[in-house]
Design a protein around this motif. Sequence first.
Motif, PDB file in Angstrom:
ATOM      1  N   MET A 114      -6.051   0.355  16.593  1.00  0.00           N
ATOM      2  CA  MET A 114      -6.328   1.254  15.487  1.00  0.00           C
ATOM      3  C   MET A 114      -7.086   0.501  14.390  1.00  0.00           C
ATOM      4  O   MET A 114      -6.991  -0.717  14.270  1.00  0.00           O
ATOM      5  N   LYS A 115      -7.819   1.262  13.576  1.00  0.00           N
ATOM      6  CA  LYS A 115      -8.515   0.668  12.442  1.00  0.00           C
ATOM      7  C   LYS A 115      -7.602   0.726  11.218  1.00  0.00           C
ATOM      8  O   LYS A 115      -7.265   1.811  10.743  1.00  0.00           O
ATOM      9  N   PRO A 116      -7.175  -0.423  10.686  1.00  0.00           N
ATOM     10  CA  PRO A 116      -6.271  -0.402   9.531  1.00  0.00           C
ATOM     11  C   PRO A 116      -6.966   0.159   8.291  1.00  0.00           C
ATOM     12  O   PRO A 116      -8.091  -0.238   7.965  1.00  0.00           O
ATOM     13  N   ALA A 117      -6.312   1.103   7.625  1.00  0.00           N
ATOM     14  CA  ALA A 117      -6.805   1.629   6.350  1.00  0.00           C
ATOM     15  C   ALA A 117      -6.245   0.742   5.245  1.00  0.00           C
ATOM     16  O   ALA A 117      -5.021   0.597   5.114  1.00  0.00           O
ATOM     17  N   PHE A 118      -7.130   0.107   4.475  1.00  0.00           N
ATOM     18  CA  PHE A 118      -6.668  -0.855   3.475  1.00  0.00           C
ATOM     19  C   PHE A 118      -5.747  -0.193   2.461  1.00  0.00           C
ATOM     20  O   PHE A 118      -4.813  -0.830   1.962  1.00  0.00           O
ATOM     21  N   SER A 119      -5.985   1.085   2.156  1.00  0.00           N
ATOM     22  CA  SER A 119      -5.127   1.773   1.190  1.00  0.00           C
ATOM     23  C   SER A 119      -3.689   1.861   1.699  1.00  0.00           C
ATOM     24  O   SER A 119      -2.731   1.677   0.934  1.00  0.00           O
ATOM     25  N   VAL A 120      -3.516   2.120   3.004  1.00  0.00           N
ATOM     26  CA  VAL A 120      -2.177   2.206   3.576  1.00  0.00           C
ATOM     27  C   VAL A 120      -1.546   0.817   3.672  1.00  0.00           C
ATOM     28  O   VAL A 120      -0.334   0.654   3.479  1.00  0.00           O
ATOM     29  N   VAL A 121      -2.355  -0.193   3.959  1.00  0.00           N
ATOM     30  CA  VAL A 121      -1.855  -1.572   3.989  1.00  0.00           C
ATOM     31  C   VAL A 121      -1.292  -1.959   2.622  1.00  0.00           C
ATOM     32  O   VAL A 121      -0.186  -2.503   2.502  1.00  0.00           O
ATOM     33  N   VAL A 122      -2.044  -1.655   1.556  1.00  0.00           N
ATOM     34  CA  VAL A 122      -1.590  -1.965   0.197  1.00  0.00           C
ATOM     35  C   VAL A 122      -0.349  -1.162  -0.146  1.00  0.00           C
ATOM     36  O   VAL A 122       0.624  -1.691  -0.692  1.00  0.00           O
ATOM     37  N   PHE A 123      -0.368   0.130   0.188  1.00  0.00           N
ATOM     38  CA  PHE A 123       0.772   0.979  -0.145  1.00  0.00           C
ATOM     39  C   PHE A 123       2.057   0.472   0.498  1.00  0.00           C
ATOM     40  O   PHE A 123       3.079   0.296  -0.178  1.00  0.00           O
ATOM     41  N   THR A 124       2.042   0.259   1.806  1.00  0.00           N
ATOM     42  CA  THR A 124       3.264  -0.144   2.506  1.00  0.00           C
ATOM     43  C   THR A 124       3.744  -1.530   2.076  1.00  0.00           C
ATOM     44  O   THR A 124       4.949  -1.788   2.020  1.00  0.00           O
ATOM     45  N   THR A 125       2.804  -2.426   1.741  1.00  0.00           N
ATOM     46  CA  THR A 125       3.189  -3.776   1.321  1.00  0.00           C
ATOM     47  C   THR A 125       3.768  -3.774  -0.092  1.00  0.00           C
ATOM     48  O   THR A 125       4.857  -4.311  -0.330  1.00  0.00           O
ATOM     49  N   VAL A 126       3.050  -3.169  -1.031  1.00  0.00           N
ATOM     50  CA  VAL A 126       3.474  -3.183  -2.431  1.00  0.00           C
ATOM     51  C   VAL A 126       4.721  -2.329  -2.639  1.00  0.00           C
ATOM     52  O   VAL A 126       5.680  -2.752  -3.298  1.00  0.00           O
ATOM     53  N   ALA A 127       4.717  -1.118  -2.083  1.00  0.00           N
ATOM     54  CA  ALA A 127       5.880  -0.252  -2.237  1.00  0.00           C
ATOM     55  C   ALA A 127       7.107  -0.847  -1.553  1.00  0.00           C
ATOM     56  O   ALA A 127       8.225  -0.741  -2.070  1.00  0.00           O
ATOM     57  N   GLY A 128       6.905  -1.485  -0.395  1.00  0.00           N
ATOM     58  CA  GLY A 128       8.036  -2.107   0.293  1.00  0.00           C
ATOM     59  C   GLY A 128       8.665  -3.213  -0.524  1.00  0.00           C
ATOM     60  O   GLY A 128       9.899  -3.333  -0.590  1.00  0.00           O
ATOM     61  N   ALA A 129       7.848  -4.040  -1.177  1.00  0.00           N
ATOM     62  CA  ALA A 129       8.382  -5.100  -2.040  1.00  0.00           C
ATOM     63  C   ALA A 129       9.100  -4.509  -3.244  1.00  0.00           C
ATOM     64  O   ALA A 129      10.145  -5.031  -3.675  1.00  0.00           O
ATOM     65  N   ALA A 130       8.558  -3.420  -3.806  1.00  0.00           N
ATOM     66  CA  ALA A 130       9.214  -2.763  -4.938  1.00  0.00           C
ATOM     67  C   ALA A 130      10.567  -2.195  -4.526  1.00  0.00           C
ATOM     68  O   ALA A 130      11.552  -2.290  -5.275  1.00  0.00           O
ATOM     69  N   GLN A 131      10.629  -1.599  -3.345  1.00  0.00           N
ATOM     70  CA  GLN A 131      11.913  -1.113  -2.843  1.00  0.00           C
ATOM     71  C   GLN A 131      12.908  -2.256  -2.681  1.00  0.00           C
ATOM     72  O   GLN A 131      14.094  -2.110  -3.014  1.00  0.00           O
ATOM     73  N   GLY A 132      12.434  -3.400  -2.175  1.00  0.00           N
ATOM     74  CA  GLY A 132      13.314  -4.550  -2.029  1.00  0.00           C
ATOM     75  C   GLY A 132      13.807  -5.060  -3.368  1.00  0.00           C
ATOM     76  O   GLY A 132      14.980  -5.461  -3.504  1.00  0.00           O
ATOM     77  N   LEU A 133      12.946  -5.043  -4.384  1.00  0.00           N
ATOM     78  CA  LEU A 133      13.353  -5.470  -5.730  1.00  0.00           C
ATOM     79  C   LEU A 133      14.406  -4.525  -6.290  1.00  0.00           C
ATOM     80  O   LEU A 133      15.429  -4.982  -6.837  1.00  0.00           O
TER      81      LEU A 133
ATOM     82  N   LEU B 124       5.446   0.597  -7.580  1.00  0.00           N
ATOM     83  CA  LEU B 124       5.528   1.851  -6.839  1.00  0.00           C
ATOM     84  C   LEU B 124       4.371   2.774  -7.198  1.00  0.00           C
ATOM     85  O   LEU B 124       3.810   3.454  -6.328  1.00  0.00           O
ATOM     86  N   LEU B 125       4.009   2.810  -8.473  1.00  0.00           N
ATOM     87  CA  LEU B 125       2.879   3.645  -8.892  1.00  0.00           C
ATOM     88  C   LEU B 125       1.560   3.113  -8.319  1.00  0.00           C
ATOM     89  O   LEU B 125       0.681   3.899  -7.947  1.00  0.00           O
ATOM     90  N   VAL B 126       1.420   1.784  -8.269  1.00  0.00           N
ATOM     91  CA  VAL B 126       0.228   1.195  -7.659  1.00  0.00           C
ATOM     92  C   VAL B 126       0.156   1.569  -6.176  1.00  0.00           C
ATOM     93  O   VAL B 126      -0.897   1.947  -5.656  1.00  0.00           O
ATOM     94  N   GLY B 127       1.301   1.476  -5.484  1.00  0.00           N
ATOM     95  CA  GLY B 127       1.337   1.866  -4.081  1.00  0.00           C
ATOM     96  C   GLY B 127       1.024   3.335  -3.887  1.00  0.00           C
ATOM     97  O   GLY B 127       0.271   3.714  -2.983  1.00  0.00           O
ATOM     98  N   LEU B 128       1.579   4.185  -4.754  1.00  0.00           N
ATOM     99  CA  LEU B 128       1.304   5.614  -4.669  1.00  0.00           C
ATOM    100  C   LEU B 128      -0.175   5.898  -4.911  1.00  0.00           C
ATOM    101  O   LEU B 128      -0.792   6.698  -4.197  1.00  0.00           O
ATOM    102  N   GLY B 129      -0.751   5.223  -5.896  1.00  0.00           N
ATOM    103  CA  GLY B 129      -2.172   5.409  -6.171  1.00  0.00           C
ATOM    104  C   GLY B 129      -3.033   4.941  -5.017  1.00  0.00           C
ATOM    105  O   GLY B 129      -4.033   5.592  -4.668  1.00  0.00           O
ATOM    106  N   ALA B 130      -2.645   3.820  -4.387  1.00  0.00           N
ATOM    107  CA  ALA B 130      -3.409   3.312  -3.248  1.00  0.00           C
ATOM    108  C   ALA B 130      -3.366   4.276  -2.075  1.00  0.00           C
ATOM    109  O   ALA B 130      -4.354   4.420  -1.343  1.00  0.00           O
TER     110      ALA B 130
END
Length: 307
Positions: free
Chosen positions: A1-20, A50-56
Amino acid sequence: MKPAFSVVVFTTVAGAAQGLVATLALASLAGLPLSPGFLGSSLLVAIVMLLVGLGASFGHLGRPERAWRAAMMWRTSWLSREVIVLPAFIALVALWWWMLRQGPVAAWLPLAALLLAALLWYCTAMIYACLRFIQEWAQPLTPVNFALIGLSSGLVLASALAAFANEQALLSVSGPAALVLTLAAGAARLLSLRRNAALVPRSTLQTATGIRAPKLVQKSMGMSAGAFNTREFFHGVSRAALRQVKWGFMLFAFVVPALLLLWALATPSPMAFALALVAQTPGLIAERWFFFAQARHPQNLYYQVVS
């Protein structure tokens, strides 16, 4: 699959925020003495992430103004459930931050935040794990990896914040927990990589084309120019490059942060925790990119393989 950078950023940033948020919630429920100023600023960091991830995530939409329609299929779609849970989680964390400024916080707030963080990880992971025709994703380790990687990155971030704020009560717990969860996340990710490397594709060139001849050789993709299928379902990266990304993210997302956390625990220095966070961030982005790139969509047998 072709990775969508927006989804990569969302899942990474939001996941870290959830962990925090999960770390802060567990610390609050355990009765660790956290200063209101530190807790409030940490929650604010999580809200911004989370807002950055949502925006991404909006960058992946063809018609962002119709994003609200994604919630309409919540009975059958994990994506719709994620679309509902994510704003609810952001609102709950914002409520926790606001209540903290007003006075004592009810115990149900951190508990609800912890449960919503876990639910959001599960909804996000199941978007991919429910796709049975993509064998790399359709496995129980997919939600496990989303949760463990999110907890690992969140604990590393919480430890770095606690180290600079001199919150020793939290740091004495989050530091060792960050090391354990980073190692656990690395072990689980390695298991998924080994499992995916041994996969036998269910689809063949015969099933992809509908031609049942025992010997079938593809000579052309069937078109003279690129199309949506050739652009969006294949990353275009060589196998050698994929191997480099794989070992690169295993090194920087798990091994290097674990070594830096060992150093941080041995010599209580805020800089060591900061370096662990800095090293882990690009490794996590590479890990999520590889998660999407490794997935082999069956349609690529028809559109991408050329003899």
